[in-house]
Design a protein around this motif. Structure first.
Motif, PDB file in Angstrom:
ATOM      1  N   LYS A  95     -55.095  26.929 -19.897  1.00 45.26           N
ATOM      2  CA  LYS A  95     -56.040  26.020 -19.311  1.00 45.26           C
ATOM      3  C   LYS A  95     -56.830  26.386 -18.056  1.00 45.26           C
ATOM      4  O   LYS A  95     -55.936  27.040 -17.099  1.00 45.26           O
ATOM      5  N   GLU A 131     -45.843  25.994 -22.843  1.00 43.31           N
ATOM      6  CA  GLU A 131     -47.060  25.326 -23.219  1.00 43.31           C
ATOM      7  C   GLU A 131     -47.819  26.095 -24.058  1.00 43.31           C
ATOM      8  O   GLU A 131     -48.889  25.820 -24.929  1.00 43.31           O
ATOM      9  N   GLU A 187     -55.356  26.989 -14.125  1.00 36.58           N
ATOM     10  CA  GLU A 187     -53.781  27.184 -14.318  1.00 36.58           C
ATOM     11  C   GLU A 187     -53.403  28.387 -13.737  1.00 36.58           C
ATOM     12  O   GLU A 187     -53.909  29.663 -13.919  1.00 36.58           O
ATOM     13  N   ARG A 241     -63.995  32.868 -19.339  1.00 33.56           N
ATOM     14  CA  ARG A 241     -62.644  33.047 -18.553  1.00 33.56           C
ATOM     15  C   ARG A 241     -62.714  34.130 -17.857  1.00 33.56           C
ATOM     16  O   ARG A 241     -63.041  34.887 -17.982  1.00 33.56           O
ATOM     17  N   GLN A 260     -55.609  30.746 -24.583  1.00 38.89           N
ATOM     18  CA  GLN A 260     -55.149  29.385 -24.731  1.00 38.89           C
ATOM     19  C   GLN A 260     -54.859  28.720 -23.546  1.00 38.89           C
ATOM     20  O   GLN A 260     -54.550  27.462 -23.471  1.00 38.89           O
TER      21      GLN A 260
END
Ligand SMILES: NC(=O)c1ccc[n+]([C@@H]2O[C@H](COP(=O)([O-])OP(=O)(O)OC[C@H]3O[C@@H](n4cnc5c(N)ncnc54)[C@H](O)[C@@H]3O)[C@@H](O)[C@H]2O)c1
Length: 339
Positions: free
Chosen positions: A225, A290, A228, A108, A223
């Motif tokens: 996505k 979320e 996003e 990421r 966590q």
């Protein structure tokens, strides 16, 4: 990716006026921590660090971040925030492409940005910024951050780099360089100097304790996505004048003025910041619903902790104020760097 205590951290920072290794003394001896003095505007330097360290995650916080300085000298903001972000993206992309499929799927790139990219809201209660609010930056700082946000999303959409973008409201807390509003007010009070409030003090900001921001970043990077954006806010809107008065009240209790007068008597209204946005407010529903993140500190607890920290860490801020910067007003000299 699970974030646990076993990760190794490489801190890449060029140590500008805002960087300070004394703020990291608690962790510098940790065998899982390393520091590299590298400038993100130096593409070759960044590439070398990324190739050697082979990160699972890049958390990109390095920036020129003070709006007033961006008015006086926008060039460095373009270099660091735009070109520096481009360099990090390119090195991260090359690195990501070299990873085995499992590692590539986990990788990421978290880009840490600001609510200031969204522009200015109307008076209190009239709307909040969501992740889909159109960008409308007004200062060289926010424009350079908006530009970097667009680059990051483009590297996701074009090359598939698994990026995340966060847009956060105003941070406060320990170790904040004393040019930002809250340390300026605390230190002006402690030095018995007048407390500058821009314009009429009507501008509204949402305030988030820095450790809540850090917890949010760890939540998003572990966590969130890929692709996003998550807005991060404290649900703590205050006018600047309310904020300054709150800090003065806490200081009246913890470190009363030697004159016996309330600290508020030192408030002085000064020329407003050019292009000063009226109100920022964050709708943090997405990260809350979320990813289950919520701020742990509120206005009262966070500000008290912050004032106590500056009172207990005088040597930290005195050593900064013994250098070039001594709490003077910035952002009123826009001609300096114009070419
Ligand atoms: N402080 C806030 O209220 C706030 C709110 C939202 C988002 N952000 C974002 O969070 C990030 C961190 O903000 P901050 O308040 O800690 O900023 P800061 O200005 O206090 O610190 C910036 C850090 O980046 C380093 N740096 C600057 N230019 C560099 C370069 N060219 N190469 C390598 N390192 C460099 C500095 O040495 C310093 O350690 C920034 O991206 C900022 O836009 C901050």
């Amino acid at each position: 990716m699970a974030i646990d205590a076993g990760h190794h951290v490489l801190n890449l920072d060029s140590l500008t006026y805002a960087g300070n290794l004394a703020s990291l003394s608690e962790i510098e001896a940790n065998p899982r921590y390393r520091f590299s003095r590298t400038d993100i505007t130096n593409a070759g330097g960044v590439d070398q660090v990324v190739k050697e360290f082979r990160p699972e995650v890049v958390m990109h916080l390095a920036a020129e971040s003070h709006v007033d300085r961006s008015i006086d000298g926008p060039g460095q903001f373009i270099q660091t925030n735009v070109i520096g972000t481009y360099n990090l993206l390119q090195s991260s992309l090359n690195h990501w492409r070299s990873l085995a499929p499992d590692a590539a799927a986990q990788f990421r790139f978290l880009h840490v940005s600001t609510d200031e990219v969204y522009g200015s809201l109307g008076a209190e209660g009239k709307g909040k910024f969501t992740e889909t609010t159109p960008y409308d930056p007004h200062s060289p700082y926010s424009a350079s951050k908006a530009s970097s946000d667009h680059l990051v999303r483009a590297w996701h959409d074009t090359y598939g780099l698994p990026v995340l973008v966060t847009n956060c409201s105003n941070n406060y807390g320990p170790f904040q360089f004393p040019e930002k509003l809250i340390p300026v007010v605390i230190l002006k009070c402690l030095r018995g100097e007048s407390i500058p409030v821009y314009g009429k003090g009507e501008n509204i900001r949402d305030w988030l304790y820095v450790e809540d921001h850090c917890r949010a970043l760890l939540t998003v990077v572990s966590q969130g996505k890929a692709g996003e954006t998550y807005n991060i806010g404290g649900n703590n809107e205050r006018t600047n004048l309310e904020l300054v008065r709150t800090l003065c009240d806490i200081l009246d209790e913890l470190r009363p003025c030697s004159s016996g007068q309330p600290h508020q008597n030192k408030i002085t209204f000064v020329a407003d910041r050019p292009g000063h946005d009226l109100r920022y407010a964050i709708d943090a529903t997405k990260i809350e619903q979320e990813l289950g993140w919520r701020p742990q500190e509120d206005f009262e607890s966070g500000f008290r902790k912050t004032v106590e920290w500056y009172l207990s860490n005088q040597s930290w801020w005195e050593s900064i104020l013994s250098g070039d910067y001594q709490l003077e007003r910035q952002g009123l000299n826009p001609s300096e760097e114009v070419q």
